[in-house]
Design an enzyme around this catalytic site. Sequence first.
Site, short mmCIF file in Angstrom:
data_model
loop_
_atom_site.label_atom_id
_atom_site.label_comp_id
_atom_site.label_asym_id
_atom_site.label_seq_id
_atom_site.Cartn_x
_atom_site.Cartn_y
_atom_site.Cartn_z
N CYS A 79 -16.07 27.19 5.07
CA CYS A 79 -14.77 26.73 5.57
C CYS A 79 -13.65 27.12 4.60
O CYS A 79 -13.75 26.86 3.40
CB CYS A 79 -14.81 25.21 5.74
SG CYS A 79 -13.24 24.53 6.26
N CYS A 85 -9.98 20.01 1.48
CA CYS A 85 -10.26 19.02 2.53
C CYS A 85 -11.24 17.95 2.03
O CYS A 85 -12.22 18.26 1.36
CB CYS A 85 -10.84 19.73 3.75
SG CYS A 85 -11.28 18.62 5.09
N CYS A 88 -15.90 17.59 3.82
CA CYS A 88 -17.20 18.01 3.31
C CYS A 88 -17.19 18.02 1.79
O CYS A 88 -16.14 18.18 1.17
CB CYS A 88 -17.53 19.42 3.80
SG CYS A 88 -17.85 19.49 5.56
N CYS A 166 -12.82 23.26 12.75
CA CYS A 166 -13.73 22.57 11.84
C CYS A 166 -15.13 22.73 12.42
O CYS A 166 -15.39 22.32 13.56
CB CYS A 166 -13.36 21.08 11.74
SG CYS A 166 -14.61 20.13 10.85
N TYR A 319 -28.63 -6.51 10.49
CA TYR A 319 -27.49 -5.58 10.39
C TYR A 319 -27.56 -4.64 11.60
O TYR A 319 -27.57 -3.43 11.48
CB TYR A 319 -27.53 -4.76 9.09
CG TYR A 319 -27.80 -5.57 7.85
CD1 TYR A 319 -26.73 -6.08 7.11
CD2 TYR A 319 -29.11 -5.83 7.42
CE1 TYR A 319 -26.97 -6.83 5.96
CE2 TYR A 319 -29.35 -6.58 6.28
CZ TYR A 319 -28.28 -7.07 5.56
OH TYR A 319 -28.52 -7.81 4.42
N GLU A 340 -25.99 -9.56 13.27
CA GLU A 340 -24.88 -8.69 12.87
C GLU A 340 -23.65 -9.57 12.65
O GLU A 340 -23.41 -10.52 13.38
CB GLU A 340 -24.66 -7.66 14.00
CG GLU A 340 -23.31 -7.01 14.07
CD GLU A 340 -23.00 -6.10 12.88
OE1 GLU A 340 -23.86 -5.30 12.48
OE2 GLU A 340 -21.88 -6.20 12.35
N CYS A 415 -28.38 3.65 3.47
CA CYS A 415 -27.40 4.74 3.28
C CYS A 415 -26.98 4.81 1.82
O CYS A 415 -26.03 5.49 1.48
CB CYS A 415 -26.19 4.52 4.19
SG CYS A 415 -25.36 2.95 3.90
N1 SAH Z 1 -28.19 -0.66 12.68
C1 SAH Z 1 -26.91 -0.26 13.21
C2 SAH Z 1 -25.72 -0.47 12.27
C3 SAH Z 1 -25.93 -0.21 10.81
S1 SAH Z 1 -24.45 -0.21 9.86
C4 SAH Z 1 -26.96 1.18 13.70
O1 SAH Z 1 -27.88 1.92 13.39
O2 SAH Z 1 -26.06 1.57 14.45
C5 SAH Z 1 -24.54 -1.77 9.00
C6 SAH Z 1 -24.07 -2.94 9.82
O3 SAH Z 1 -24.20 -4.11 9.03
C7 SAH Z 1 -22.62 -2.90 10.24
O4 SAH Z 1 -22.56 -3.01 11.63
C8 SAH Z 1 -21.97 -4.12 9.55
O5 SAH Z 1 -20.98 -4.74 10.33
C9 SAH Z 1 -23.16 -5.02 9.38
N2 SAH Z 1 -23.10 -6.03 8.30
C10 SAH Z 1 -22.48 -5.94 7.09
N3 SAH Z 1 -22.75 -7.01 6.33
C11 SAH Z 1 -23.56 -7.81 7.05
C12 SAH Z 1 -24.22 -9.06 6.79
N4 SAH Z 1 -24.07 -9.69 5.62
N5 SAH Z 1 -25.01 -9.60 7.75
C13 SAH Z 1 -25.18 -8.95 8.94
N6 SAH Z 1 -24.58 -7.77 9.24
C14 SAH Z 1 -23.79 -7.19 8.30
#
Ligand code: SAH
Length: 464
Positions: A79, A85, A88, A166, A319, A340, A415
């Site tokens: 790129c 930018c 990336c 992009c 989560y 969540e 992540c």
């Molecule tokens: N598993 C989902 C989202 C993962 S991202 C997928 O694959 O799409 C992580 C998520 O955790 C987000 O949606 C965020 O809002 C949530 N989160 C953050 N802190 C949290 C907590 N203490 N308890 C429950 N959820 C939480």
Amino acid sequence: MKQASDKKFSQNKNYQLEITGLTHEGQGVGKIEGFVVFVDSALPGETVTVKIIKETKSYAVGKLLKVIMPSHKRVNPFCPVFESCGGCAVQHMTYEAQLEFKKDTVLQNLKRIGGLENVKVHDTIGMSSPFNYRNKVQYPVGIENNEVKIGFYENRSHNIIDSSKCDIQPEESNIIRELVREFCNKNNISIYNEKTGKGLLRHVMIRKGFKTDELMVVLAVNGQKLPQADKLVQQLTDRYKNIKSIVLNVNTRNTNIILGDKNICLYGQDFISDYIGKYKFNISPLSFFQVNPIQTEILYGKALEYAQLTGHENVFDLYCGIGTISLFLSERAKKVIGVEVVPDAIADARKNAALNNVTNTQFIVGEAEIVIPKLYFEGTRADVVVVDPPRKGCDEALLNTLVDMQPQRIVYVSCNPSTLARDLKFLSGNGFEVKEVQPVDMFPWTGHVEAIILMTRCGSEDKK
Ligand code: SAH
């Protein structure tokens, strides 16, 4: 006042160092006399010359002057705006080397932070074609020397880096960007200025359903109306018959948040649909949806494989976001409880379950570290627990409850390798054993590292 003698480095001198690591933002990391130095565009294995441009108590930042010994993994970025930018971070590395780097990052973190010496980490699952993979782009719009800029923010700044193309976005996003630019120029649309809070058009967001081919265009404005909006609608829909949704998003707040709460539908409906596996999701402008749908399917497939469900298990999906993993698991589980913290995401999760006629899921709003201890206290148990926490990892109150509850398996989607390593260390010391570690490349050309891990309860009779 700070004395010059407090400083370790001279601004007038060049320093040589060896780069030994890479941050998730793609900065090379090395040491000069034991002091950590970050260097943009430098790769592990390289010896480089730098000038120190910033120094704090714990680290320094060097500007790359010369690569003395280039890494064999170095390539020319594809790129033209890569250097400036902020999108990336590792285009100066071969794709193969990125996959190795991501695997190695997981391995090193597990060893260093987790004290997990004998864990086998599989090769990173990469993309066969790591281009045009994003299903969502959010272009900031600005104006410079009377020219409309639509692009991406520069590294660590809000200058907009414009280019006509992009390569990690789908082709349609590049073309729609140019159509919006042409429309703004022809119709004298005023452009938002972050500093003054004046002007209208702020952001253009484009979403594409990869399986359905449906397109959504969202125009975020500092106002209630877009002049000549019907002309833009005409131009966009003439060009792409698969545009299903054009939305005006009202964002009159002076903030960095891209979208406001109010949406006005200019064309079609206010959502598009897409599938992950066989599950259908309706995606509104404000909905969270994984941005790399191809790799998401692979990641969730691994979650299902590691969960080893037979149809009799109670599962927690912690989560859970909009319930994507929960739906994936529901087919082979007795029941899935998703937890969540964002109420809108839970509302979406319930709608998604209904959309797919899934009846064995339950979604609870709240923090996992509060909801799960409470459920456990009330007698609810899970045989398999999936966690997919944000970068800060899991709270210890949650991990403690999992240790007490003793599920057969824990599947950890991460992540952030450092908090992952910390949490695995805790669980490994408390009756669980790491069985599989699989990095999956969700964000090619960036330094982000995603991995999925299977842990089993020590002594449980498991196939893996
Ligand atoms: N598993 C989902 C989202 C993962 S991202 C997928 O694959 O799409 C992580 C998520 O955790 C987000 O949606 C965020 O809002 C949530 N989160 C953050 N802190 C949290 C907590 N203490 N308890 C429950 N959820 C939480």
